[in-house]
Every structure is written in structure tokens, then in C-alpha cells.
Scaffold this motif. Structure first.
Motif, PDB file in Angstrom:
ATOM      1  N   THR A  65       0.829  -1.201   0.000  1.00 15.61           N
ATOM      2  CA  THR A  65       0.000   0.000   0.000  1.00 15.61           C
ATOM      3  C   THR A  65       0.868   1.258   0.000  1.00 15.61           C
ATOM      4  N   LEU A  66       0.441   2.236  -0.791  1.00 14.88           N
ATOM      5  CA  LEU A  66       1.093   3.534  -0.856  1.00 14.88           C
ATOM      6  C   LEU A  66       0.035   4.629  -0.767  1.00 14.88           C
ATOM      7  N   MET A  67       0.496   5.869  -0.633  1.00 16.09           N
ATOM      8  CA  MET A  67      -0.434   6.998  -0.650  1.00 16.09           C
ATOM      9  C   MET A  67       0.187   8.165  -1.420  1.00 16.09           C
ATOM     10  N   LEU A  68      -0.704   8.985  -1.969  1.00 14.92           N
ATOM     11  CA  LEU A  68      -0.270  10.216  -2.616  1.00 14.92           C
ATOM     12  C   LEU A  68      -0.036  11.270  -1.538  1.00 14.92           C
ATOM     13  N   ASP A  69       1.081  11.969  -1.646  1.00 11.24           N
ATOM     14  CA  ASP A  69       1.463  12.928  -0.623  1.00 11.24           C
ATOM     15  C   ASP A  69       1.385  14.354  -1.169  1.00 11.24           C
ATOM     16  N   ASP A  70       0.602  15.182  -0.496  1.00  8.17           N
ATOM     17  CA  ASP A  70       0.500  16.601  -0.844  1.00  8.17           C
ATOM     18  C   ASP A  70       0.492  17.395   0.463  1.00  8.17           C
ATOM     19  N   PRO A  71       1.646  17.943   0.876  1.00  6.16           N
ATOM     20  CA  PRO A  71       1.752  18.628   2.169  1.00  6.16           C
ATOM     21  C   PRO A  71       0.828  19.826   2.316  1.00  6.16           C
ATOM     22  N   SER A  72       0.280  20.335   1.210  1.00  8.98           N
ATOM     23  CA  SER A  72      -0.571  21.519   1.298  1.00  8.98           C
ATOM     24  C   SER A  72      -1.996  21.199   1.736  1.00  8.98           C
ATOM     25  N   ARG A  73      -2.361  19.949   1.763  1.00  9.37           N
ATOM     26  CA  ARG A  73      -3.734  19.582   2.129  1.00  9.37           C
ATOM     27  C   ARG A  73      -3.927  19.644   3.644  1.00  9.37           C
ATOM     28  N   PRO A  74      -5.159  19.873   4.097  1.00  5.94           N
ATOM     29  CA  PRO A  74      -5.422  19.927   5.541  1.00  5.94           C
ATOM     30  C   PRO A  74      -5.029  18.624   6.232  1.00  5.94           C
ATOM     31  N   TYR A  75      -4.335  18.746   7.333  1.00  8.11           N
ATOM     32  CA  TYR A  75      -3.913  17.616   8.165  1.00  8.11           C
ATOM     33  C   TYR A  75      -3.098  16.575   7.376  1.00  8.11           C
ATOM     34  N   ALA A  76      -2.359  17.036   6.370  1.00  7.66           N
ATOM     35  CA  ALA A  76      -1.598  16.118   5.521  1.00  7.66           C
ATOM     36  C   ALA A  76      -0.605  15.286   6.328  1.00  7.66           C
ATOM     37  N   ASN A  77       0.095  15.914   7.276  1.00  5.47           N
ATOM     38  CA  ASN A  77       1.102  15.188   8.060  1.00  5.47           C
ATOM     39  C   ASN A  77       0.472  14.145   8.974  1.00  5.47           C
ATOM     40  N   VAL A  78      -0.688  14.488   9.545  1.00  7.50           N
ATOM     41  CA  VAL A  78      -1.379  13.538  10.429  1.00  7.50           C
ATOM     42  C   VAL A  78      -1.858  12.330   9.626  1.00  7.50           C
ATOM     43  N   ILE A  79      -2.444  12.584   8.469  1.00  9.34           N
ATOM     44  CA  ILE A  79      -2.945  11.492   7.621  1.00  9.34           C
ATOM     45  C   ILE A  79      -1.789  10.615   7.151  1.00  9.34           C
ATOM     46  N   LYS A  80      -0.680  11.250   6.750  1.00 11.36           N
ATOM     47  CA  LYS A  80       0.490  10.490   6.291  1.00 11.36           C
ATOM     48  C   LYS A  80       1.035   9.593   7.405  1.00 11.36           C
ATOM     49  N   ALA A  81       1.201  10.141   8.596  1.00  8.41           N
ATOM     50  CA  ALA A  81       1.708   9.355   9.724  1.00  8.41           C
ATOM     51  C   ALA A  81       0.750   8.223  10.086  1.00  8.41           C
ATOM     52  N   SER A  82      -0.558   8.509  10.040  1.00 10.58           N
ATOM     53  CA  SER A  82      -1.570   7.493  10.364  1.00 10.58           C
ATOM     54  C   SER A  82      -1.533   6.359   9.350  1.00 10.58           C
ATOM     55  N   PHE A  83      -1.391   6.721   8.083  1.00 13.28           N
ATOM     56  CA  PHE A  83      -1.339   5.711   7.029  1.00 13.28           C
ATOM     57  C   PHE A  83      -0.107   4.827   7.167  1.00 13.28           C
ATOM     58  N   GLU A  84       1.032   5.441   7.389  1.00 12.51           N
ATOM     59  CA  GLU A  84       2.288   4.685   7.422  1.00 12.51           C
ATOM     60  C   GLU A  84       2.371   3.725   8.596  1.00 12.51           C
ATOM     61  N   LYS A  85       1.727   4.055   9.701  1.00 11.40           N
ATOM     62  CA  LYS A  85       1.775   3.139  10.842  1.00 11.40           C
ATOM     63  C   LYS A  85       0.526   2.257  10.937  1.00 11.40           C
ATOM     64  N   GLY A  86      -0.436   2.499  10.055  1.00 10.51           N
ATOM     65  CA  GLY A  86      -1.647   1.682  10.052  1.00 10.51           C
ATOM     66  C   GLY A  86      -1.349   0.247   9.629  1.00 10.51           C
ATOM     67  N   PRO A  87      -2.091  -0.721  10.154  1.00 10.10           N
ATOM     68  CA  PRO A  87      -1.816  -2.126   9.855  1.00 10.10           C
ATOM     69  C   PRO A  87      -2.295  -2.540   8.466  1.00 10.10           C
ATOM     70  N   ILE A  88      -1.549  -3.456   7.841  1.00 11.32           N
ATOM     71  CA  ILE A  88      -2.031  -4.122   6.635  1.00 11.32           C
ATOM     72  C   ILE A  88      -3.124  -5.093   7.081  1.00 11.32           C
ATOM     73  N   PRO A  89      -4.289  -5.128   6.399  1.00 12.76           N
ATOM     74  CA  PRO A  89      -5.335  -6.081   6.797  1.00 12.76           C
ATOM     75  C   PRO A  89      -4.776  -7.495   6.924  1.00 12.76           C
ATOM     76  N   GLU A  90      -5.162  -8.174   8.013  1.00 14.03           N
ATOM     77  CA  GLU A  90      -4.549  -9.469   8.326  1.00 14.03           C
ATOM     78  C   GLU A  90      -4.866 -10.556   7.308  1.00 14.03           C
ATOM     79  N   LYS A  91      -5.819 -10.314   6.415  1.00 16.69           N
ATOM     80  CA  LYS A  91      -6.128 -11.312   5.394  1.00 16.69           C
ATOM     81  C   LYS A  91      -5.146 -11.268   4.226  1.00 16.69           C
ATOM     82  N   PHE A  92      -4.168 -10.343   4.284  1.00 19.63           N
ATOM     83  CA  PHE A  92      -3.151 -10.221   3.242  1.00 19.63           C
ATOM     84  C   PHE A  92      -1.761 -10.452   3.829  1.00 19.63           C
TER      85      PHE A  92
END
Length: 401
Positions: free
Chosen positions: A41-68
Motif C-alpha cells: 500500500t502507498l499513498m499520494l502525498d500533498d503537504p498543502s492539504r489539511p492535516y496532511a502530516n497527520v494522515i500520512k503518519a496514520s497511514f504509514e503506521k496503520g496495519p495491513i489487513p490481516e487477510k493479506f
């Protein structure tokens, strides 16, 4: 006296037999090995968007679904182009960074020297590692079948999911949905669409984390496999500069776009919550990813995951609301079998549906905090056809259900 002893023994045998029978029926498989699809999993990064850093950090530490299987590589973000359709931008990034080739390199544990091995494939596929020896495999039909099986069951089922996140107001969501419904309703005159439009009004105030997801699949066919095994394969003991260079410069590995979809999760702020806004956004980010995976699986059979039954009587499985289950969800029950060459095949042996007399397990991200008693749950099912089911049998959701 003898008659009484004999009678006692018979009763004891019957009781033990009944106990073993019940144990067999309710047997729970603590560790079920089956061949999962793999996900990067990857994400598109745009620092100008609201709460971009929070969303990026949340995504990167979020778990991969256990069925994969977790097949993440080093890079987890790519620059956003900020255009209406990011498909071309994403495809260009994946090609320019040789993501397909890096995925293959990870599958075959490529070393710094350039050599490969089959350790990860053997582990994930529950194969006998010695049976996957490349030199031996090429010498026998059975060996080639084992390699083909590994390719079809594991490597071919490797997916890349790219998420484009936005933090937007519910009012904005409602406006966009209403605009679309207006166009469709006027063209069709559908009262159902008018009712749906009314429902959008209940979105209320607040914000959501929305993700538009782009799903790709690794192209791994007979031709690609043959070139890899014949032209690139070598272990660390036999690697040559020529073979290392051949793989380094290879352009044969590709990713195919399977489809796109979008979903969103509410940033649920209430006067009673003790969570910060950043914590709420983190929760919504992970939920949005889970939700869009469910939608993609419903629309693309190749992306559907198999789940082992946790118990056979009662029939239960460790899936729930996170996987999009509802009272209408229906499943095929599969039995994993092998043909005469040892190649895996899945045979439908029955069907089941969610037991609507029991609550569906709420396994969505953070649900265990809101309801600790729900932390180690399962969902109950009813048999709708087929033979007796046991723990470890696999279930897959029926199309459109």
C-alpha cells in the motif's frame, strides 16, 4: 457384578466417544495456514492539504489487513499531481521506480549479490522448500507444476493499492453527492435516487477522511515466469555478473490497473470524546482504507480474500464489519485439494450466510477501545448447503453479496 462393570465400561466408552465427537465438531484451528494474497500500500502525498502530516503518519503506521501478506517495500508515499484523475501520475511513478521488479525481487529474497532463493515463497505457500529447488524443478514435470502453482497462487496474487486521501467537510461531500444524484434522477426519474438524496442530508456537520484508491496487480504469466527462471534466476552460490545485470536492466515486469473506487470515514468528534482531533483523524484514515478495500473486493473477484472458518459447529469466522459483512452476506465454502501433480485447487463444497440472529463482530479499527468485550470476537454463520463444515475450511464471499 461383572455385568455392572461391563455396563460401566460401555457407558464410559460411549461418553468418551461423545466427548471426542463434540470436540471434533467444535474444533478450533489456532493456526490455519493458507495462501493469502499479498498487498503493498502507498499513498499520494500533498503537504498543502489539511492535516496532511497527520494522515500520512496514520497511514504509514496503520496495519495491513490481516487477510493479506504484508508485501510493503521501502517507499510508502509518492507525490500527488493534484489533478482530477491521478491515474497517469501513479502509473508513471510505479514504472519509473521499477515497483513491479522490486515486488518480484522481494518475493525471491534477492540479496545484495543479486542471488535469489525460494524461502519466502515456501513459507507463505506452505510448500516443502526442497520441492521448489529450481534446478530440480526444471528437470521434472512435477517440479514445474509446483513452480507454476507457486506463481499462480502467490506471486500472481500480489496487489498494489495507492490511496489518495482528502480531509473534507461533510457538507462538501453532501453537495457533490446531491449534484450527481440530481443528474441521474432527472435522467431516470427514479424515486429511489430521490430517497437516497434525502439520506445525504443526514450527513450533518463535521469532517470526513476520504480516499480514492487505485488497485494494481502484478502481471505474472507463463512467459514472464519462464524468462525469470531461465534468464535471471541464480542463487548466491551461482550468481554471475551477467545474470545480475540482466535482472537489473530487465523491463519485463509490469503492473496492471484493476480498478478504482472511493470511500470515506467519519471523523467522529463528540463532546464526550477524550481523543484529540489528530487521534480521530488517525482512526478515520485507517477506516477509510478498510472501507475502500471492501468496495474493491466486491467489484473485483480476483481481489477477494479467502478466510478460514474458526470453528465448524457453531460455524464461525474471524471476520466482521471491517470486511463489510451485513445480514445479507453470503459465502461459498471451499476445500483446498491437490491434483495428481500436487497443484492446489479450491473446490466449492457448500455455502453459508451470516446468522442474523447473532450480532456481527465489530472488528473495525478502534472498536476494541469503545467496547473491550468485543476485542476477541467472531461472526456466526448458518449453513445453506453442502456437507459438514470444519475449522480451517476456507470461505469466500459471493459476487455482489
Amino acid at each position: 457384578m461383572i455385568a455392572n462393570v461391563t455396563k460401566y465400561k460401555i457407558c464410559l466408552i460411549v461418553a468418551l466417544a461423545a466427548t471426542f465427537s463434540i470436540a471434533a465438531q467444535t474444533a478450533i484451528a489456532p493456526t490455519v495456514k493458507y495462501r493469502r494474497s499479498s498487498l503493498y500500500t502507498l499513498m499520494l502525498d500533498d503537504p498543502s492539504r489539511p492535516y496532511a502530516n497527520v494522515i500520512k503518519a496514520s497511514f504509514e503506521k496503520g496495519p495491513i489487513p490481516e487477510k493479506f501478506n504484508d508485501h510493503n517495500l521501502g517507499a510508502r508515499t509518492m507525490p500527488a499531481a493534484n489533478v482530477k484523475d491521478e491515474t497517469e501520475n501513479i502509473t508513471t511513478f510505479l514504472d519509473a521506480n521499477n515497483i513491479a521488479k522490486e515486488i518480484v525481487a522481494k518475493w525471491f529474497n534477492r540479496s545484495e549479490k543479486g542471488g535469489f532463493n525460494m524461502d519466502l515463497i515456501a513459507k507463505r505457500g506452505t510448500y516443502d522448500a526442497s520441492a521448489l529447488d529450481i534446478a530440480k524443478a526444471k528437470a521434472t514435470q512435477r517440479g514445474l507444476e509446483a513452480l507454476a502453482d507457486a506463481g499462480e497462487e502467490l506471486i500472481k496474487n500480489t496487489f498494489v493499492l495507492v490511496n489518495d486521501f482528502n480531509y473534507i467537510s461533510k457538507e462538501e461531500v453532501a453537495k457533490k453527492v446531491n449534484k450527481w444524484l440530481d443528474v441521474v434522477a432527472s435522467a431516470t426519474g427514479s424515486s429511489d435516487l430521490v430517497a437516497a438524496q434525502d439520506g445525504v442530508a443526514f450527513l450533518g456537520k463535521g469532517y470526513v477522511v476520504k480516499t480514492t484508491a487505485f488497485l494494481f496487480r502484478l502481471k505474472w504469466d507463463e512467459e514472464t515466469a519462464a524468462i525469470f527462471y531461465n534468464d535471471y534466476w541464480a542463487d548466491d552460490a551461482t550468481i554471475t555478473p551477467e545474470k545480475k545485470k540482466a535482472f537489473d536492466e530487465s523491463k519485463i515486469f509490469k503492473l496492471e490497473l484493476i480498478g478504482t473506487d472511493n470511500s470515506w470515514a467519519d471523523v467522529q468528534a463528540t463532546t464526550a470524546t477524550k481523543k484529540t482531533e489528530e487521534e480521530l483523524i488517525e482512526k478515520a484514515t485507517v477506516k477509510a482504507v478498510d472501507a475502500v478495500i471492501v468496495k474493491l473486493q466486491k467489484n473485483h473477484d480476483e481481489f477477494k480474500t479467502k478466510t478460514p472458518l474458526f470453528s465448524g459447529e457453531p460455524i464461525t469466522a474471524k471476520i466482521g464489519l471491517k470486511e463489510g459483512l451485513s445480514e445479507k452476506s453470503k459465502f461459498d465454502v471451499l476445500e483446498q485439494q491437490q491434483d495428481k501433480n500436487g497443484k492446489t485447487q479450491y473446490v466449492v463444497v457448500g455455502s453459508l450466510k451470516v446468522d442474523d440472529s447473532q450480532p456481527i463482530w465489530d472488528n473495525r479499527y478502534g472498536a476494541d477501545e469503545e467496547n473491550p468485550a468485543n476485542a476477541d470476537g467472531k461472526t456466526f454463520f448458518k449453513k445453506t448447503g453442502g456437507k459438514e463444515f470444519f475449522a480451517g475450511m476456507l470461505i469466500v464471499q459471493k459476487k455482489g453479496k
